[in-house]
Design a protein around this motif. Structure first.
Motif, short mmCIF file in Angstrom:
data_model
loop_
_atom_site.label_atom_id
_atom_site.label_comp_id
_atom_site.label_asym_id
_atom_site.label_seq_id
_atom_site.Cartn_x
_atom_site.Cartn_y
_atom_site.Cartn_z
N GLY A 1 0.82 -1.20 0.00
CA GLY A 1 0.00 0.00 0.00
C GLY A 1 0.85 1.25 0.00
N GLU B 1 -2.16 3.46 5.96
CA GLU B 1 -3.61 3.32 5.99
C GLU B 1 -4.10 2.45 4.83
N ASN B 2 -3.52 2.67 3.64
CA ASN B 2 -3.91 1.86 2.49
C ASN B 2 -3.46 0.41 2.65
N GLU B 3 -2.30 0.21 3.26
CA GLU B 3 -1.84 -1.15 3.50
C GLU B 3 -2.80 -1.88 4.45
N LYS C 1 -5.96 -1.36 4.58
CA LYS C 1 -7.12 -1.71 3.75
C LYS C 1 -6.84 -2.93 2.89
N TYR C 2 -5.62 -3.02 2.36
CA TYR C 2 -5.22 -4.21 1.61
C TYR C 2 -5.36 -5.46 2.48
N TYR D 1 -6.69 -4.60 -4.94
CA TYR D 1 -6.01 -4.33 -3.69
C TYR D 1 -4.51 -4.64 -3.83
#
Length: 225
Positions: free
Chosen positions: A150, A154-156, A158-159, A214
């Motif tokens: 990510g 934060e994106n990681e 979500k992944y 993702y």
């Protein structure tokens, strides 16, 4: 962590959970196949890096029955399982190879890989790409179906949550999840953009990402003709 020991121990049970651990399995692998730019009856030479039990190579062999495919992996136990898959197929060869530390020798039309290169430390992945570039014929293609990191913590997260939800929806047990998380401790994943940049920097052209769900992505590059 000793990658060879990790995958030697996983070899016996590796295929059972592939579709569960990769919630987007069909799109992920079919995109990699679609990117091979040759006629289905072409006599091409293909190298599969980190081939494991031969899952990706098995799909390629079915789609390109005249292709000569070399399966390479650091784990001899994984390659033993691959030999069970292919039996006496004379178009298949096997090579024990530590692609991070050893040369990648050959002259291939296509180099493929699936869920292997993300075990490479980030500061060494560009050098691995350079070795792959050198193993391709002029005009040859490198196709990688792999994981990406990510772009932010934060994106990681979500992944990770998307993977967990998808794996459970596909039937993974709590034990399956525990095993997967333990294996993930060996991951050295880089962001998609870094991976694409490194491909371009070592000389690949037509670099692009063709599929992403993702953390799962399929991208390719071509050695100039």
């Amino acid at each position: 962590m000793d990658i060879k020991a990790l995958f030697d121990s996983a070899a016996q049970d590796y295929d059972r959970t592939r579709r569960q651990y990769i919630p987007c399995f069909d799109d992920f692998y079919s995109t990699a196949l679609e990117l091979i730019p040759h006629n289905s009856q072409a006599h091409i030479k293909i190298l599969d890096i980190g081939a494991g039990t031969g899952l990706l190579s098995g799909l390629v062999a079915a789609a390109f029955p005249q292709a000569s495919i070399t399966l390479s992996d650091i784990s001899s136990q994984m390659l033993s399982k691959a030999q069970e898959r292919f039996g006496s197929n004379r178009n298949i060869d096997y090579l024990v190879l530590d692609f991070i530390n050893a040369p990648i020798v050959g002259n291939y039309d296509v180099v493929i890989s699936a869920l292997a290169l993300h075990h490479t430390p980030q500061d060494q992945l560009k050098r691995v790409f350079q070795k792959i570039f050198g193993a391709l014929q002029s005009g040859g293609y490198f196709i990688n179906a792999d994981q990406t990191l990510g772009t932010t913590p934060e994106n990681e997260e979500k992944y990770a949550q998307a993977w967990l939800n998808g794996a459970k929806a596909k039937g993974c047990t709590d034990r399956d999840i525990e095993v997967a998380i333990e294996r993930m401790k060996a991951d050295k994943t880089a962001t998609l953009q870094d991976q694409l940049n490194w491909l371009s920097e070592v000389g690949f052209v037509q670099v692009d990402c063709w599929y992403k769900n993702y953390r799962f992505a399929v991208y390719s590059g071509q050695r100039p003709a």
